[in-house]
Design an enzyme around this catalytic site. Sequence first.
Site, PDB file in Angstrom:
ATOM      1  N   GLU A 580       4.592   6.221  -3.338  1.00  0.00           N
ATOM      2  CA  GLU A 580       4.528   4.760  -3.344  1.00  0.00           C
ATOM      3  C   GLU A 580       3.125   4.386  -2.880  1.00  0.00           C
ATOM      4  O   GLU A 580       2.860   4.290  -1.686  1.00  0.00           O
ATOM      5  CB  GLU A 580       5.592   4.159  -2.422  1.00  0.00           C
ATOM      6  CG  GLU A 580       7.023   4.509  -2.782  1.00  0.00           C
ATOM      7  CD  GLU A 580       7.504   3.795  -4.044  1.00  0.00           C
ATOM      8  OE1 GLU A 580       6.750   2.954  -4.592  1.00  0.00           O
ATOM      9  OE2 GLU A 580       8.620   4.091  -4.490  1.00  0.00           O
ATOM     10  N   CYS A 614       2.553  -4.003   0.007  1.00  0.00           N
ATOM     11  CA  CYS A 614       2.223  -3.244  -1.206  1.00  0.00           C
ATOM     12  C   CYS A 614       2.287  -4.149  -2.434  1.00  0.00           C
ATOM     13  O   CYS A 614       1.571  -3.938  -3.413  1.00  0.00           O
ATOM     14  CB  CYS A 614       3.204  -2.082  -1.383  1.00  0.00           C
ATOM     15  SG  CYS A 614       3.234  -0.925  -0.013  1.00  0.00           S
TER      16      CYS A 614
END
Length: 826
Positions: A580, A614
């Site tokens: 990720e 993110c």
Amino acid sequence: MVAITRARLAQQLQSSNKTTKARSIKTKVTKKKIRTAKQRTASSTAITTDNSTTTSVPLQAYNEVIGKSNITNALAYDCHWNPVGREYDLGRDGVFIGFNILIAQFHIEQRFDDAAMKKSINELEMKVAWIISSLCIENRNIISSLTTFHSNGGAVFLFADNPPYICHANEFLEKKFGITFDGCYKDTETMTYADNGHEGKGQFGQHEIFTGIKNLYEGHTICHPVYSTKVSRKVFLPIATAGDGNTCIAVYDPSSSLTSNEGRICLDCGFTKLFMEWDSAGTARYIVNANSLLMLFSSPLTTLSVMASTGSSKYLISNSAYKPFLQELGLEEENLGVFDGKWFASGEFVDSISPATNEPIARVRQGTVEDYNRIVESSSKAYQMWMNIPAPKRGDIVRQIGDELRKNLQSLGKLISMEMGKILPEGVGEVQEFVDICDYAVGLSRMFEGKVLPSERPGHILMEQWNPLGIIGVISAFNFPCAVFGWNQAIALVCGNVTLWKGAPTTPLTSIATTKIIERVLTRNSLPGGLSSMICGGTDIGKSMCEDKRIPLVSFTGSCQVGKQVAQTVQARFGKTILELGGNNCIVIMDDADLSLAIPAVFFAAVGTAGQRCTTARRLIVQEGIYDEVLSGLRRAYEQIESRVGEPFEENVLYGPLHTKQSVQMYQQALEEVKKQGGKIFYGGNLYTERKGNYVQPTIVTDLKHDSSIVHQETFAPILYVLKCKSFEEAVKWNNEVDQGLSSSIFTTNPEFLFKWLGPNGSDCGIVNVNIPTSGAEIGGAFGGEKHTGGGRESGSDSWKQYMRRSTCTINYSKQLPLAQGIKFA
């Protein structure tokens, strides 16, 4: 206030036959010349105030008379390891009236008993703890007992002559002061001290401070290597030197810093020859002389405890505003950062810093690679048990973890807010996300799907079987220090795996507190801590995890640059990864969009968590017909944030600090690059310098080309680049041209644009939204992205499959053996 200066200390050490009467000492200033063991002269001002009443004792100088003793067998001990029949000549000069001295000698044949250790320290009303080692120390209670004893005002004499105890003494010194040994101390290896260039082997000379003792050799020593470090020279005062010129005795005097009610500590370098032979004359004199020294630092200073209670500690955990919820989470001023069923650590100390004020919250001792290997072994043992537990039973444990998190929702949310810097509603929301994934995993534990497929061969069944992988290594980032681990752990556990977690080095307290919550569930159910191992540490720990064949899957959240290294390292051993990584996320606003939805969505996506998600929106592509209207609306929204900037705990705050000072620097560097590339700062661009923390103004940048290098670079800060496009096709092209592919969103009321955006001609991201922000993903869907974002998927949907291995199974229940594809082989 109590202040015993170095000059005062040395003066007391050299005074002879002076009696201190019991009295209330008024403030006075003393300035005298003094002599140390090396005949050095020093002077200082000592201001002392003592309201306590004590029994007076004369202070004796070191000489050949004071150490006389009639000990005949110092190797015989009582149940508390005090020498049997000792008759030290202490009372004659009154040096040790009212003192009990514990001489704790540890033998490999007779290991020290925990109960005896506690009794010796807690019940004998000792003023001085003598700790000597000859061989191996197995008692783990000694360090915690000594720490408590010392913190309550007891004096400690640390003395060692060989490697096993040096390691143990070092553990005590590191726990108290963060001091580590500088050099190598095994067997006959050369000892080197980097700070002063000293090198020697075995013998370092004689203790010149002890008159009448000959051939007192130092073997593997404690004081030399400790005092050779820069940190220790700020903590310990040298009072005697050996023949080689290096410190052989040093003293810690806490009253000089006025920070605690701690006792004094005397470090001695130890000796080998006479100790092993236990010479009854020289050694006895040595013991009494050393204790005469230590006696000077053995009584608690009452005024120090008053200062300590008024908040003299530099750590925020001592502040009454934070202390209740931090202690509720099991946190202390010093915390051990490794867990495998037991809490321990042997690495460096680090401070956890509050981004809102740049003040330390508390202290954490990190783990080492050796600590890491220990918890891997614990995890492996736990996995052997856990994988055989039925999935619904595993799900019940995860349910209990979710319930325990619910009980600590507010406290853990506050810690996340305090340590990471996000506002309190976001901190609490992150814990809720962990709770939600636990609920999801509980249901999943009863419905893992496995296909039964038609076989072309009669009397055969073709099916899939899913089995756990083993230890799941989780390396999480600072911006979601709890939730991302939760995504991994909840799913991994119900799948039959165990987890080994390394959180971000800058959010260690969240890692520890979260693990303590999970520990409660494991303890109640008599489950091993290796199910949820945790280690605080740096890149050496992460590197070990990636290289370790015992960890079949590494889930990594972080930058694209580091993620690439993780992927290559794990793949080199044919391991699996869930990555990720970065997300240069984009929102597209078409001419037909509902701006009452679009502008608040952009505002949240770009400014929420101070641009440190993110999924933060970093690029905004606006169709040219509404470009000016969108900019005006954004300016109004951004202007409203100015009155709602503050510390995360403050009411009505919507915008907090960046996580570190380095983040502020990256923000500034990015804006400098914006100017170089021809961009315009439409809004913001400044620092909130009136605040102590890492506060920057949320910023809007215009007039840059869509393919400018700074636009294609992900800066983890609240900077939004606004671009003007002509068409849907151009917007899609610009959205997809960056390396990352995490989250994207379009605002439109046109069904054609909507379905094209979702299809092969639309966004190439892992998260493709319509009329909502790029941020705020739900746990039910798979979370992750494409391209340089890494391709990993966590949380919901069928992400569980990444935590298991799939076997295709063919079962023949007939009495024939037909081959596939009709092959005849006979």
